[in-house]
Design a protein around this motif. Structure first.
Motif, short mmCIF file in Angstrom:
data_model
loop_
_atom_site.label_atom_id
_atom_site.label_comp_id
_atom_site.label_asym_id
_atom_site.label_seq_id
_atom_site.Cartn_x
_atom_site.Cartn_y
_atom_site.Cartn_z
N LEU A 324 0.84 -1.20 0.00
CA LEU A 324 0.00 0.00 0.00
C LEU A 324 0.87 1.25 0.00
CD1 LEU A 324 -2.53 -1.11 2.76
CD2 LEU A 324 -2.85 -1.26 0.29
N LEU A 325 0.59 2.18 -0.90
CA LEU A 325 1.27 3.46 -0.92
C LEU A 325 0.30 4.53 -0.44
CD1 LEU A 325 3.43 3.55 -4.18
CD2 LEU A 325 4.21 3.48 -1.81
N VAL A 326 0.74 5.35 0.52
CA VAL A 326 -0.14 6.35 1.13
C VAL A 326 0.42 7.75 0.86
CG1 VAL A 326 -1.23 7.10 3.27
CG2 VAL A 326 -0.63 4.68 2.97
N PRO A 327 -0.33 8.61 0.16
CA PRO A 327 0.13 10.00 -0.03
C PRO A 327 0.08 10.76 1.29
CG PRO A 327 -2.07 9.73 -0.92
CD PRO A 327 -1.61 8.36 -0.50
N VAL A 328 1.13 11.53 1.57
CA VAL A 328 1.23 12.22 2.85
C VAL A 328 1.69 13.65 2.65
CG1 VAL A 328 2.44 12.27 5.07
CG2 VAL A 328 1.75 10.08 4.10
N LYS A 329 1.03 14.58 3.34
CA LYS A 329 1.49 15.96 3.42
C LYS A 329 1.91 16.21 4.87
CE LYS A 329 -1.30 19.48 3.82
NZ LYS A 329 -2.29 20.54 3.56
N ILE A 330 3.16 16.59 5.06
CA ILE A 330 3.69 16.87 6.40
C ILE A 330 3.91 18.37 6.53
CG2 ILE A 330 5.53 16.42 8.06
CD1 ILE A 330 6.10 13.80 6.57
N THR A 331 3.24 18.99 7.48
CA THR A 331 3.39 20.42 7.72
C THR A 331 4.22 20.61 8.98
OG1 THR A 331 1.23 20.87 6.73
CG2 THR A 331 2.20 22.61 8.08
N GLU A 332 5.39 21.18 8.83
CA GLU A 332 6.25 21.46 9.99
C GLU A 332 5.95 22.87 10.48
OE1 GLU A 332 10.96 21.62 11.34
OE2 GLU A 332 10.42 21.82 9.22
N ILE A 333 5.54 22.96 11.74
CA ILE A 333 5.29 24.27 12.35
C ILE A 333 6.64 24.83 12.79
CG2 ILE A 333 3.90 25.55 14.00
CD1 ILE A 333 2.28 23.81 12.06
#
Length: 680
Positions: A324-333
């Motif tokens: 399974l490939l999962v698209p991810v957006k990581i927002t660093e504060i």
């Protein structure tokens, strides 16, 4: 200095437990009070979702409480070791080891059907049976040993019990103090992507100017998601506004179907995860991409259902998550950003898979701020013939009471401050939700325990439209708090043998309904206690409540039965004669004039609109006048609703029909009032 702070923390913890035990039953039930306070610390640290105090001890096994997740996949078991000496006391390693051993033994026996050998009236029966009922869904169990002593224990590796992963967690005085004094109760989650993935994660990176954040876009293999959830569980989802939803909805079923039947289409069909973090370790590749090595304070703010579904499919359906490939957006504060403000907004914007009423559950909600201000400025009347007045301290955020106490440097000053702010008059946000929902006749919601009750309370508060409490509301809310805590003492004295929490909330809900909320709260506030007549009647109600909740139809689990609205529907209709002395103390209702026959209304209206107008027109004027007076006496409904009720009464008295909008609102107002026990 650290040792001195730990001693102060231990003393405060001891006094909190003793105060709460005294508020329940003359200093008894300290173990239960200790357990509930420990659950509050762990909830605030966002280590657990909730905890239910429930004590059982037998040959080789012992347990003090439990909690099972909505999807039956995760079980938390607790064992408390209270010292309550008010100072730093070591707990031998042998005692900690034995505690874990007994807790694990209880787990094994429960999974083997131990409930069948227990009396069904005991709370321990419900706990053991709940574990048995969830046995086929469980994938992980966490064993917690909780103590106010200091303890050291060697690392305890996770074990497998059949297909269930079992982990052990020790929370002692030092860890509790560290968590509560760190400025952030929650222990930050750190993820080593290089370890989990075998290599850094390659990401696209962008940093909008002036935004206070940077974004990374990546693809994560499902195996990394599984390991993250295995290590940290629901703590990954703390800022997810939908993390409290069950994992059994249509969206989750669709995700599971894709995982099982078309894993190659998962990337195309799934929106992926939205993650926040306050510290990323990355290596710039010089081509607009970075290699992500690790993340600190990581939170999944959107994608809780995806995360849970992948983990469940891996554990229960034996799916290989690597596929399974999962698209991810990581927002660093970044350092100039505010994670507590930015993360919820990301979560609210991203969560659109299920319809959710977005409410601000934080301590900074305007309602809590206003209630706190009122608690600091409102003096309660003196009691027992004394001249000394006190205050009720509303703890908007964990630790406010102790922080305020610590502002007094000398023992004499602290004693004087505590005399004005007794510990037994300190209430929390979850306490308030429990008090208010009991009186709002929602005992089945209160029976779902602290966190779910609080979330429901805030959701209803949000739907009310920016309600801000005033002095009248504060005094009446405290009167309801007094009723609840006095009812706890009344129920405890009767030694029913369990289910006190359910008996208390069902008793007060019945009282609220059958008096149409006309109990004189001003009198309770003035006396800081229920009258003898009312307290005696509450005792009578509680015997009926005990009989009702502990005898569910079809031999159901008592704890689960009390969470059902049907349980309340049945008990609400229970007839219990209200004594004349109690009836005499209820608020009176104004009566309107006699009913006059309405005349027809012309105009182009839909059939449904006309039916609504006709139904509202048929309501006698005295009903509307009585409803308006009842709402004013009991501080129910909003001012405009009380005003509209009075206006509808005048229209009925003048034989005039309401407008479509007036009728529409009037129908809802009357239905809500009747739900709360109003009778014309």
């Amino acid at each position: 200095m650290e040792t001195e702070e730990l001693k102060v923390f231990a003393e405060n913890l001891q006094q909190d437990v003793l105060s709460r035990a005294d508020a329940v039953e003359d200093g008894a039930m300290r173990a239960e009070s200790f357990a509930n306070i420990m659950f509050e610390y762990l909830r605030d640290a966002e280590e657990i979702e909730d905890g239910i105090a429930c004590f059982i001890e037998g040959r080789g096994h012992r347990c003090s409480g439990y909690f099972i997740s909505e999807d039956n996949e995760r079980l938390d078991l607790f064992l408390v070791l209270p010292r309550l000496e008010g100072t730093v006391v070591p707990v031998p390693k042998s005692e900690i080891d034995q505690a874990f051993k007994r807790l694990r033994s209880f787990l094994e026996k429960s999974l083997d059907g131990m409930h069948r050998s227990l009396e069904s009236a005991l709370e321990g029966y419900d706990m053991a049976r709940s574990i048995w009922d969830a046995r086929n869904d469980l994938s992980s169990v966490r064993l917690f040993v909780l103590t106010d002593g200091t303890a050291k224990v060697d690392r305890i590796d996770n074990e497998m019990l059949g297909g269930i992963e079992v982990s052990s967690h020790l929370w002692d005085l030092q860890r509790l103090h560290r968590s509560s004094s760190s400025g952030s109760l929650r222990e930050p989650i750190e993820i080593d992507f290089t370890r989990l993935n075998g290599a850094p994660i390659r990401c696209l990176a962008a940093t909008p100017r002036g935004g206070g954040y940077r974004c990374l876009m990546a693809m994560l293999p499902g195996s990394v998601i599984v390991e993250m959830y295995r290590d940290h569980g629901p703590r990954l989802l703390e800022r997810n506004v939908r993390s409290f939803l069950q994992l059994r909805g249509k969206v989750n079923q669709g995700i599971r179907k894709t995982i099982l039947d078309e894993p190659e289409m998962f990337l195309a069909f799934n929106n992926g995860l939205s993650i926040t973090a306050s510290g990323l370790k990355v290596e710039d590749n010089g081509d607009g991409t970075v290699a992500l090595h690790s993340a600190r304070d990581l939170q999944i703010v959107n994608g809780g259902q995806t995360t849970g579904s992948i983990f469940r499919a891996s554990r229960k359906d034996k799916v290989d998550p690597v596929e399974l490939l999962v698209p991810v957006k990581i927002t660093e504060i970044l350092s100039d950003g505010d994670v507590e403000k930015i993360a919820p907004r990301i979560s609210q914007s991203a969560n659109n898979q299920n319809k959710v009423n977005i409410a601000d559950f934080s301590s900074n909600h305007p309602f809590h701020i206003a209630f706190e201000e009122l608690s600091r400025s409102t003096w309660a009347p003196p009691t027992d013939g004394l001249q000394k007045q006190t205050k009720w301290f509303f703890e908007r955020a964990r630790g406010q009471y102790h922080d305020a106490l610590a502002q007094n440097p000398t023992p004499a000053q602290r004693k004087a401050w505590e005399a004005i702010h007794p510990r037994k008059q300190m209430i929390t946000k979850t306490d308030l939700a429990k008090f208010e929902h009991s009186w709002s006749q929602l005992p089945h919601i209160v029976s779902r325990y602290a966190q779910k009750c609080y979330l429901d309370f805030m959701d209803r508060l949000d739907a009310r439209g920016g309600f801000v409490p005033d002095g009248e509301y504060f005094r009446e809310a405290i009167a309801r708090a007094i009723m609840f805590r006095q009812t706890e003492r009344i129920v405890s004295r009767q030694k029913f043998g369990g289910h006190r929490a359910e008996i208390v909330t069902y008793s007060l809900a019945w009282l609220s309904h059958h008096t149409a909320m006309r109990v004189d709260l001003d009198a309770i506030w003035a006396q800081q206690s229920m009258s003898d007549a009312l307290a005696g009647f509450v005792e009578t109600i509680s015997t009926h409540a005990h009989e009702h909740v502990t005898n569910p139809p079809g031999g159901q689990n008592v704890t689960e039965w009390c969470k059902k609205e049907k349980c309340w529907d049945i008990f609400r209709e229970k007839h219990i004669a209200i004594p004349a002395g109690v009836e005499a103390g209820l608020l009176s209702r104004e009566k309107g004039n006699t009913r006059k026959k309405p005349e027809a209304l012309g105009g182009a209206l839909s059939k449904k609109d006309q039916e609504t107008i006709d139904a509202v027109t048929e309501v006698p004027s005295e009903t509307w006048f009585g409803l308006s007076a009842w709402a004013k006496d009991t501080n129910n409904l909003q001012p405009w609703q009380r005003s509209l009720s009075f206006s509808l009464g005048k229209l009925a008295r003048a034989s005039k029909q309401p407008s479509r909008k007036q009728a529409e609102h009037g129908e809802k107002i009357l239905a809500e009032a009747r739900r709360l026990g109003f009778r014309a």
